[in-house]
Design a protein around this motif. Structure first.
Motif, PDB file in Angstrom:
ATOM      1  N   ALA A  40       0.796  -1.223   0.000  1.00 13.72           N
ATOM      2  CA  ALA A  40       0.000   0.000   0.000  1.00 13.72           C
ATOM      3  C   ALA A  40       0.833   1.280   0.000  1.00 13.72           C
ATOM      4  CB  ALA A  40      -0.967   0.002   1.186  1.00 13.72           C
ATOM      5  N   ASN A  41       2.138   1.181   0.222  1.00 16.85           N
ATOM      6  CA  ASN A  41       3.013   2.334  -0.006  1.00 16.85           C
ATOM      7  C   ASN A  41       4.426   1.843  -0.312  1.00 16.85           C
ATOM      8  OD1 ASN A  41       3.982   1.654   2.557  1.00 16.85           O
ATOM      9  ND2 ASN A  41       4.216   3.783   3.207  1.00 16.85           N
ATOM     10  N   ASP A  42       5.256   2.748  -0.791  1.00 17.68           N
ATOM     11  CA  ASP A  42       6.603   2.361  -1.214  1.00 17.68           C
ATOM     12  C   ASP A  42       7.489   1.949  -0.047  1.00 17.68           C
ATOM     13  OD1 ASP A  42       5.824   2.938  -3.764  1.00 17.68           O
ATOM     14  OD2 ASP A  42       7.006   4.773  -3.974  1.00 17.68           O
ATOM     15  N   GLN A  43       7.278   2.545   1.125  1.00 19.39           N
ATOM     16  CA  GLN A  43       8.091   2.183   2.268  1.00 19.39           C
ATOM     17  C   GLN A  43       7.859   0.724   2.668  1.00 19.39           C
ATOM     18  OE1 GLN A  43      10.429   3.863   3.668  1.00 19.39           O
ATOM     19  NE2 GLN A  43      10.161   5.901   2.812  1.00 19.39           N
ATOM     20  N   MET A  44       6.610   0.277   2.671  1.00 19.36           N
ATOM     21  CA  MET A  44       6.349  -1.132   2.966  1.00 19.36           C
ATOM     22  C   MET A  44       6.867  -2.024   1.839  1.00 19.36           C
ATOM     23  SD  MET A  44       2.761  -1.301   5.085  1.00 19.36           S
ATOM     24  CE  MET A  44       1.701  -0.759   3.755  1.00 19.36           C
ATOM     25  N   ALA A  45       6.784  -1.534   0.597  1.00 17.17           N
ATOM     26  CA  ALA A  45       7.341  -2.316  -0.518  1.00 17.17           C
ATOM     27  C   ALA A  45       8.843  -2.502  -0.334  1.00 17.17           C
ATOM     28  CB  ALA A  45       7.053  -1.604  -1.838  1.00 17.17           C
ATOM     29  N   LEU A  46       9.531  -1.480   0.187  1.00 14.53           N
ATOM     30  CA  LEU A  46      10.959  -1.607   0.465  1.00 14.53           C
ATOM     31  C   LEU A  46      11.220  -2.729   1.469  1.00 14.53           C
ATOM     32  CD1 LEU A  46      13.898  -0.596   0.367  1.00 14.53           C
ATOM     33  CD2 LEU A  46      13.276   1.095   2.123  1.00 14.53           C
ATOM     34  N   GLY A  47      10.389  -2.791   2.517  1.00 14.71           N
ATOM     35  CA  GLY A  47      10.533  -3.868   3.492  1.00 14.71           C
ATOM     36  C   GLY A  47      10.278  -5.231   2.886  1.00 14.71           C
ATOM     37  N   VAL A  48       9.287  -5.310   1.999  1.00 17.27           N
ATOM     38  CA  VAL A  48       8.996  -6.573   1.314  1.00 17.27           C
ATOM     39  C   VAL A  48      10.202  -7.009   0.491  1.00 17.27           C
ATOM     40  CG1 VAL A  48       7.588  -7.660  -0.472  1.00 17.27           C
ATOM     41  CG2 VAL A  48       6.496  -6.232   1.270  1.00 17.27           C
ATOM     42  N   LEU A  49      10.790  -6.079  -0.253  1.00 19.94           N
ATOM     43  CA  LEU A  49      11.951  -6.409  -1.094  1.00 19.94           C
ATOM     44  C   LEU A  49      13.108  -6.930  -0.255  1.00 19.94           C
ATOM     45  CD1 LEU A  49      11.954  -3.364  -3.566  1.00 19.94           C
ATOM     46  CD2 LEU A  49      11.357  -5.736  -4.100  1.00 19.94           C
ATOM     47  N   ARG A  50      13.344  -6.305   0.885  1.00 20.14           N
ATOM     48  CA  ARG A  50      14.441  -6.761   1.743  1.00 20.14           C
ATOM     49  C   ARG A  50      14.179  -8.172   2.262  1.00 20.14           C
ATOM     50  NH1 ARG A  50      17.116  -4.170   7.262  1.00 20.14           N
ATOM     51  NH2 ARG A  50      17.733  -6.168   8.127  1.00 20.14           N
ATOM     52  N   ALA A  51      12.942  -8.411   2.735  1.00 18.57           N
ATOM     53  CA  ALA A  51      12.613  -9.729   3.277  1.00 18.57           C
ATOM     54  C   ALA A  51      12.755 -10.812   2.221  1.00 18.57           C
ATOM     55  CB  ALA A  51      11.192  -9.718   3.835  1.00 18.57           C
ATOM     56  N   GLN A  96      10.947 -14.501  -9.427  1.00 17.47           N
ATOM     57  CA  GLN A  96      10.064 -15.405  -8.682  1.00 17.47           C
ATOM     58  C   GLN A  96       8.860 -14.692  -8.066  1.00 17.47           C
ATOM     59  OE1 GLN A  96      13.641 -16.941  -6.423  1.00 17.47           O
ATOM     60  NE2 GLN A  96      12.525 -18.876  -6.621  1.00 17.47           N
ATOM     61  N   MET A  97       8.998 -13.411  -7.799  1.00 17.31           N
ATOM     62  CA  MET A  97       7.881 -12.657  -7.231  1.00 17.31           C
ATOM     63  C   MET A  97       7.942 -11.205  -7.708  1.00 17.31           C
ATOM     64  SD  MET A  97       6.543 -12.370  -3.267  1.00 17.31           S
ATOM     65  CE  MET A  97       6.748 -14.150  -3.019  1.00 17.31           C
ATOM     66  N   SER A  98       6.805 -10.685  -8.162  1.00 17.47           N
ATOM     67  CA  SER A  98       6.704  -9.285  -8.578  1.00 17.47           C
ATOM     68  C   SER A  98       6.175  -8.439  -7.424  1.00 17.47           C
ATOM     69  CB  SER A  98       5.772  -9.154  -9.788  1.00 17.47           C
ATOM     70  OG  SER A  98       6.358  -9.703 -10.944  1.00 17.47           O
ATOM     71  N   VAL A  99       6.690  -7.214  -7.315  1.00 13.38           N
ATOM     72  CA  VAL A  99       6.299  -6.320  -6.214  1.00 13.38           C
ATOM     73  C   VAL A  99       5.944  -4.945  -6.777  1.00 13.38           C
ATOM     74  CG1 VAL A  99       7.030  -5.210  -4.066  1.00 13.38           C
ATOM     75  CG2 VAL A  99       7.827  -7.534  -4.613  1.00 13.38           C
ATOM     76  N   VAL A 100       4.813  -4.415  -6.323  1.00 12.98           N
ATOM     77  CA  VAL A 100       4.370  -3.065  -6.706  1.00 12.98           C
ATOM     78  C   VAL A 100       4.134  -2.254  -5.439  1.00 12.98           C
ATOM     79  CG1 VAL A 100       2.551  -1.706  -7.827  1.00 12.98           C
ATOM     80  CG2 VAL A 100       3.311  -3.850  -8.857  1.00 12.98           C
ATOM     81  N   GLY A 101       4.498  -0.964  -5.471  1.00 12.35           N
ATOM     82  CA  GLY A 101       4.252  -0.063  -4.351  1.00 12.35           C
ATOM     83  C   GLY A 101       3.216   0.991  -4.683  1.00 12.35           C
ATOM     84  N   PHE A 102       3.176   2.045  -3.872  1.00 11.70           N
ATOM     85  CA  PHE A 102       2.222   3.134  -4.072  1.00 11.70           C
ATOM     86  C   PHE A 102       2.827   4.406  -3.487  1.00 11.70           C
ATOM     87  CE2 PHE A 102      -1.538   5.596  -4.182  1.00 11.70           C
ATOM     88  CZ  PHE A 102      -2.557   4.907  -4.804  1.00 11.70           C
ATOM     89  N   ASP A 103       2.932   5.458  -4.261  1.00  2.85           N
ATOM     90  CA  ASP A 103       3.399   6.801  -3.883  1.00  2.85           C
ATOM     91  C   ASP A 103       4.414   7.343  -4.872  1.00  2.85           C
ATOM     92  OD1 ASP A 103       1.886   7.373  -1.635  1.00  2.85           O
ATOM     93  OD2 ASP A 103       3.392   6.638  -0.220  1.00  2.85           O
ATOM     94  N   ASP A 104       5.342   6.477  -5.343  1.00  2.73           N
ATOM     95  CA  ASP A 104       6.481   6.898  -6.158  1.00  2.73           C
ATOM     96  C   ASP A 104       7.322   7.921  -5.413  1.00  2.73           C
ATOM     97  OD1 ASP A 104       8.186   6.819  -8.335  1.00  2.73           O
ATOM     98  OD2 ASP A 104       7.176   8.469  -9.361  1.00  2.73           O
ATOM     99  N   PRO A 113      14.622  -1.440  -9.073  1.00  2.00           N
ATOM    100  CA  PRO A 113      13.786  -0.234  -9.104  1.00  2.00           C
ATOM    101  C   PRO A 113      12.304  -0.606  -9.063  1.00  2.00           C
ATOM    102  CG  PRO A 113      15.592  -0.035 -10.662  1.00  2.00           C
ATOM    103  CD  PRO A 113      15.630  -1.443 -10.162  1.00  2.00           C
ATOM    104  N   LEU A 114      11.540   0.149  -8.265  1.00  8.68           N
ATOM    105  CA  LEU A 114      10.183  -0.255  -7.916  1.00  8.68           C
ATOM    106  C   LEU A 114       9.127   0.225  -8.904  1.00  8.68           C
ATOM    107  CD1 LEU A 114       8.464  -1.612  -5.636  1.00  8.68           C
ATOM    108  CD2 LEU A 114       8.227   0.686  -4.656  1.00  8.68           C
ATOM    109  N   THR A 115       8.312  -0.697  -9.365  1.00  9.74           N
ATOM    110  CA  THR A 115       7.085  -0.356 -10.082  1.00  9.74           C
ATOM    111  C   THR A 115       6.081   0.164  -9.058  1.00  9.74           C
ATOM    112  OG1 THR A 115       7.439  -2.034 -11.802  1.00  9.74           O
ATOM    113  CG2 THR A 115       5.168  -1.284 -11.449  1.00  9.74           C
ATOM    114  N   THR A 116       5.433   1.301  -9.355  1.00 12.73           N
ATOM    115  CA  THR A 116       4.612   1.926  -8.317  1.00 12.73           C
ATOM    116  C   THR A 116       3.543   2.835  -8.911  1.00 12.73           C
ATOM    117  OG1 THR A 116       4.761   3.189  -6.248  1.00 12.73           O
ATOM    118  CG2 THR A 116       6.180   3.888  -8.044  1.00 12.73           C
ATOM    119  N   VAL A 117       2.654   3.307  -8.052  1.00 10.23           N
ATOM    120  CA  VAL A 117       1.606   4.260  -8.414  1.00 10.23           C
ATOM    121  C   VAL A 117       2.070   5.655  -8.020  1.00 10.23           C
ATOM    122  CG1 VAL A 117      -0.797   4.952  -8.050  1.00 10.23           C
ATOM    123  CG2 VAL A 117      -0.178   2.519  -8.044  1.00 10.23           C
TER     124      VAL A 117
END
Length: 337
Positions: free
Chosen positions: A248-259, A270-278, A288-292
């Motif tokens: 739901a936001n890029d900061q949480m997407a960053l945590g997902v990427l690290r995990a 193996q897994m695609s990740v999208v964030g929100f905010d840019d 580099p993050l795909t995002t809204v």
């Protein structure tokens, strides 16, 4: 010996220096159109030579306007509220207004009410409330009578006009992108409860999955922080069949990427990740993050436009201006392999 203190120049000094009347100086200062260009130039040159600064307090007594707008916000450490305030400040300055900001530690009816009362006592011409939570929306029900006001991300529950970004549409863009890449479904790391952005993004994510006839997993709870994303990412890495995540936001997407990186799950293979905010850093995530993307400058401009209409014309009918987000595709998403 002490040096005599220099007297502060007043409007009469400018008039005498430019060889014009007091009224002509006033018209130049107020950008009145009926001033000859050469006269305007002489007055502006005199202002510059004398170092004249207009007395805003005296002007407010005459015009009944302070040329100051109040802004009430919450947790300006978050990218969304901070960027919204910046957009409002820029738009207000362009319109010739100053901004007075009250930042609250907690959003509740009493705190928002106290902040608005404080700004009203300061004589602001109108108020913008950055109201991302339902509790802030409820506080707007008790605005001082006649106070021009607009809410950012407000609700329909009050008569206060609203400027907002289409959160649900942004989530639909993210979810549809992942489905079009061939992912069977999309898991969601949600924001905290009571936030309107959380509700809108869950709504858009769910509706996109349901329209496509795909399974709707239970959202994972988050709080906008990288730590929450990291915890969610570790849970997702241990599940079978998870190939796409929308945070739901890029900061949480960053945590997902690290995990996922720590668990040996390759993104986007193996897994695609999208964030929100840019957020500005998102293009430098690994990958580099795909995002809204949300256009906070447009939000700020619309807020000031709505507020100035109320200030100039008095109380107006309820307005709701919705800003459409855009989608930025980078390297964190790919077709299912």
């Amino acid at each position: 010996m002490t040096t005599p203190k220099r007297r502060v120049p007043v409007m009469a000094d400018v008039a005498r220096e430019a060889g014009v009347s007091h009224q002509t100086v006033s018209r130049v200062l107020n950008d009145h159109p009926n001033v000859r260009p050469d006269t305007r130039a002489r007055v502006e040159a005199a202002i510059s030579r004398l170092g004249y600064r207009r007395n805003l307090a005296a002007r407010a007594l005459v015009t009944k306007r302070s040329r100051t707008l109040g802004v009430v916000s919450f947790d300006t450490t978050l990218y969304g509220p901070a960027s919204t305030i910046y957009g409002i400040e820029q738009a207000a300055r362009t319109a010739g207004y100053f901004v007075s900001i009250v930042s609250l530690k907690s959003i509740d009816t009493a705190s928002v009410g106290d902040a608005i009362d404080y700004l009203a006592e300061q004589g602001v011409d109108g108020v913008v409330v950055v109201a991302p939570q339902r509790s802030a929306g409820r506080a707007l029900e008790n605005l001082p009578a006649g106070m021009p006001a607009v809410a950012v991300e407000g609700t329909h529950s009050t008569d206060v006009s609203v400027v907002c970004i289409d959160q649900a549409e942004g989530a639909r863009l993210a979810t549809r992108h992942l489905l079009e890449l061939g992912h069977e479904t999309v898991w969601h790391v949600a924001g905290p409860q009571d936030w309107l952005e959380t509700e809108g993004r869950i709504e858009g994510w769910r509706s996109a999955l349901e329209e496509a006839g795909r399974p709707v997993p239970e959202p994972l709870a988050g709080d906008w922080s990288p730590r929450a994303g990291d915890e969610a990412g570790k849970s997702l890495a241990g599940m079978d069949g998870v190939t796409a995540v929308f945070a739901a936001n890029d900061q949480m997407a960053l945590g997902v990427l690290r995990a996922l990186s720590e668990k040996g799950v390759r993104v986007p293979e193996q897994m695609s990740v999208v964030g929100f905010d840019d957020i500005p850093e998102s293009e430098f995530f690994s990958p580099p993050l795909t995002t809204v993307r949300q256009d906070f400058d447009v939000v700020g401009r619309h807020c000031i436009e709505v507020l100035l209409r109320q200030i100039e014309a008095g109380p107006a009918a309820f307005e709701r201006l919705v800003v459409r987000p855009s989608f930025v595709v980078r390297a964190s998403t790919a077709p299912v392999r």
